[in-house]
Design a protein around this motif. Sequence first.
Motif, PDB file in Angstrom:
ATOM      1  N   HIS A 201       0.827  -1.206   0.000  1.00 54.65           N
ATOM      2  CA  HIS A 201       0.000   0.000   0.000  1.00 54.65           C
ATOM      3  C   HIS A 201       0.863   1.258   0.000  1.00 54.65           C
ATOM      4  CE1 HIS A 201      -3.456  -2.540   0.594  1.00 54.65           C
ATOM      5  NE2 HIS A 201      -2.962  -3.020   1.720  1.00 54.65           N
ATOM      6  N   THR A 202       2.028   1.183  -0.612  1.00 51.78           N
ATOM      7  CA  THR A 202       2.902   2.342  -0.677  1.00 51.78           C
ATOM      8  C   THR A 202       2.215   3.473  -1.437  1.00 51.78           C
ATOM      9  OG1 THR A 202       4.862   0.934  -0.673  1.00 51.78           O
ATOM     10  CG2 THR A 202       5.146   3.200  -1.429  1.00 51.78           C
ATOM     11  N   VAL A 203       2.173   4.651  -0.819  1.00 52.69           N
ATOM     12  CA  VAL A 203       1.568   5.824  -1.467  1.00 52.69           C
ATOM     13  C   VAL A 203       2.590   6.407  -2.432  1.00 52.69           C
ATOM     14  CG1 VAL A 203       0.480   8.056  -1.101  1.00 52.69           C
ATOM     15  CG2 VAL A 203       0.213   6.247   0.608  1.00 52.69           C
ATOM     16  N   ASP A 210      -3.489  11.443  -3.449  1.00 51.04           N
ATOM     17  CA  ASP A 210      -2.461  10.972  -2.520  1.00 51.04           C
ATOM     18  C   ASP A 210      -2.008  12.084  -1.581  1.00 51.04           C
ATOM     19  OD1 ASP A 210      -2.568   8.497  -3.648  1.00 51.04           O
ATOM     20  OD2 ASP A 210      -0.736   8.698  -4.846  1.00 51.04           O
ATOM     21  N   TRP A 213      -4.691  12.870   0.920  1.00 56.05           N
ATOM     22  CA  TRP A 213      -4.697  11.824   1.949  1.00 56.05           C
ATOM     23  C   TRP A 213      -3.617  12.081   2.990  1.00 56.05           C
ATOM     24  CZ3 TRP A 213      -0.956   8.349   3.529  1.00 56.05           C
ATOM     25  CH2 TRP A 213      -1.377   7.334   4.380  1.00 56.05           C
ATOM     26  N   GLU A 214      -2.434  12.470   2.545  1.00 53.56           N
ATOM     27  CA  GLU A 214      -1.332  12.740   3.471  1.00 53.56           C
ATOM     28  C   GLU A 214      -1.628  13.969   4.330  1.00 53.56           C
ATOM     29  OE1 GLU A 214       2.781  12.099   4.923  1.00 53.56           O
ATOM     30  OE2 GLU A 214       1.047  10.938   4.266  1.00 53.56           O
ATOM     31  N   SER A 421       6.718   4.939   1.469  1.00 49.48           N
ATOM     32  CA  SER A 421       5.976   6.137   1.059  1.00 49.48           C
ATOM     33  C   SER A 421       6.777   7.397   1.342  1.00 49.48           C
ATOM     34  CB  SER A 421       4.622   6.188   1.781  1.00 49.48           C
ATOM     35  OG  SER A 421       3.820   5.081   1.465  1.00 49.48           O
ATOM     36  N   LYS A 425       7.826  10.142  -1.371  1.00 53.40           N
ATOM     37  CA  LYS A 425       7.404  11.540  -1.242  1.00 53.40           C
ATOM     38  C   LYS A 425       8.597  12.500  -1.220  1.00 53.40           C
ATOM     39  CE  LYS A 425       6.104  13.115   2.782  1.00 53.40           C
ATOM     40  NZ  LYS A 425       5.362  13.494   4.013  1.00 53.40           N
TER      41      LYS A 425
END
Length: 693
Positions: A201-203, A210, A213-214, A421, A425
């Motif tokens: 489930h790595t964003v 995305d 969501w963060e 993630s 990012k």
Amino acid sequence: MLGKGVVGGGGGTKAPKPSFVSYVRPEEIHTNEKEVTEKEVTLHLLPGEQLLCEASTVLKYVQEDSCQHGVYGRLVCTDFKIAFLGDDESALDNDETQFKNKVIGENDITLHCVDQIYGVFDEKKKTLFGQLKKYPEKLIIHCKDLRVFQFCLRYTKEEEVKRIVSGIIHHTQAPKLLKRLFLFSYATAAQNNTVTDPKNHTVMFDTLKDWCWELERTKGNVKYKAVSVNEGYKVCERLPAYFVVPTALPEENVQRFQGHGIPIWCWSCHNGSALLKMSALPKEQDDGILQIQKSFLDGIYKTIHRPPYEIVKTEDLSSNFLSLQEIQTAYSKFKQLFLIDNSTEFWDTDIKWFSLLESSSWLDIIRRCLKKAIEITECMEAQNMNVLLLEENASDLCCLISSLVQLMMDPHCRTRTGFQSLIQKEWVMGGHCFLDRCNHLRQNDKEEVPVFLLFLDCVWQLVHQHPPAFEFTETYLTVLSDSLYIPIFSTFFFNSPHQKATNMHQRQLSLPLTQSKSSPKRGFFREETDHLIKNLLGKRISKLINSSDELQDNFREFYDSWHSKSTDYHGLLLPHIEGPEIKVWAQRYLRWIPEAQILGGGQVATMSKLLEMMEEVQSLQEKIDERHHSQQAPQAEAPCLLRNSARLSSLFPFALLQRHSSKPILPTSGWKALGDEDDLAKREDEFVDLGDV
């Protein structure tokens, strides 16, 4: 890497020759030439991989002092790797296969993993590059994962030597075009074989959703907003398509200077403070443009200081912290401690090992990075202060420090998917120039700086000091560092999201590589605009925050207070940064050096021994129960996964008995006085391992 399972004798009784390898001395080569041609091992190629050149009757050395032994076979070079194929390679598939890399074999070197190539001419070692007039009798390859390979070419046909040596030099040392990377060949050939893990489930942070969501996860959606102004990379090729800025910042400001000079959100703390980063404005000579920049920066200053943002502390990482040159120089010295050609060289450096380690300054650089991250954490956690990281391109030290801060403050980043993630990012979408910093194209050695490896080393310090706080182990970090040089993972082979999107989806355009050329650094801003930033983000802010002495006092109080309490592994996490607490990442740096291992030691060996003891206790308990005519059903036997494996070492799962030797793992001058081989075998676990430093 020195051959696993290949033994060599010397001085005393020879060790038994294992049946699964070809064990020869150089003088025995000619007598076995016919056997070599009859027992060729099949070369396994990945989708899209092509054989370029090869040579037969090559001896892969395992060196120990003056005695040289090894195994012979074929040396091949493809557009993906250099591989050595021993005669009985298939026989090596024993119980240890569960610990092997599924992509790279133990005798494989990806072309991107080659660091330096040396040739031996009349016992003299010389660096090889370009066109050669004379070809070496011995080839030595130093790898970026710190393996060392040595091949004897004395008994190889002359035309094959020329072909394989020239091929290896050309395909590993010569400058390349981006579109020539094996990454593209593999992606095209294997596109129908891609399997996605539903549990992963790595964003990826490649959609607006995305980022939203963060923002929601970190409770930063009140003060900050996700924007799509750079969708299609129409504003700036350096920035991702989507990112987050302060809510009060007009989107048209992002377009003013192609995303430069814009405070970009990284992460929000539970108390409302936030971590931001900002890159420098373009270099301009025109006075009119400079005045526009001044007005622009003044507007940015007002935006990030009006409520609800309040106080902002700036951290100029370009002038008040490490330089990339320092990191490059330190690691160049540091890695030489582990690129060991033979046992003699290891013991020659042993007496001055710690002084060489200290003079490299690598551990001190790690300490400084961790200290800077703790200082920023203190500002955000204890003083409820926003922090703005400043760097010329905001793509090197900004990535490193912002990632460490989040790792310390956010337990989600300490899970495996959270950590992945975080890298996606801050590093991939943050525009870290992996292509340049890893020098994958061999176009500019001066741009090669191991910033990401430095980050992983800092993370390892935290994992080593607080293992229960992390969902992953040091082995995960070691494998991740190796993945930097495996060109089937696109994550670490581009300078920006735009470059990846353009080249992976529009290869037919054959776009030239956009080099990120940075000017000589004079602090965060260039000379022409330096007075502006000092006035706007320097003098004004200095009135709002404590003096440097007071900040140091606050840091020490915060640091000591946290370490005086019991650790909450689901909350704030700080490392120890005192001198002795910063250690060498033994598993990564020492894993190919047998002399640096504790045979039968280490955490995994200890756990295996505990499992054996538990089984023995359980067996005894069952016998007691039987004697007392107990009706209790026998319990299932506790699994011992490592029971049938080779003897473990302190650097498990790497380097399982790399050099088997009848000689002890001590300097030649000292081993003879210690007794015969059987006696030495009983004592070998008592020798101290450098991994304890």
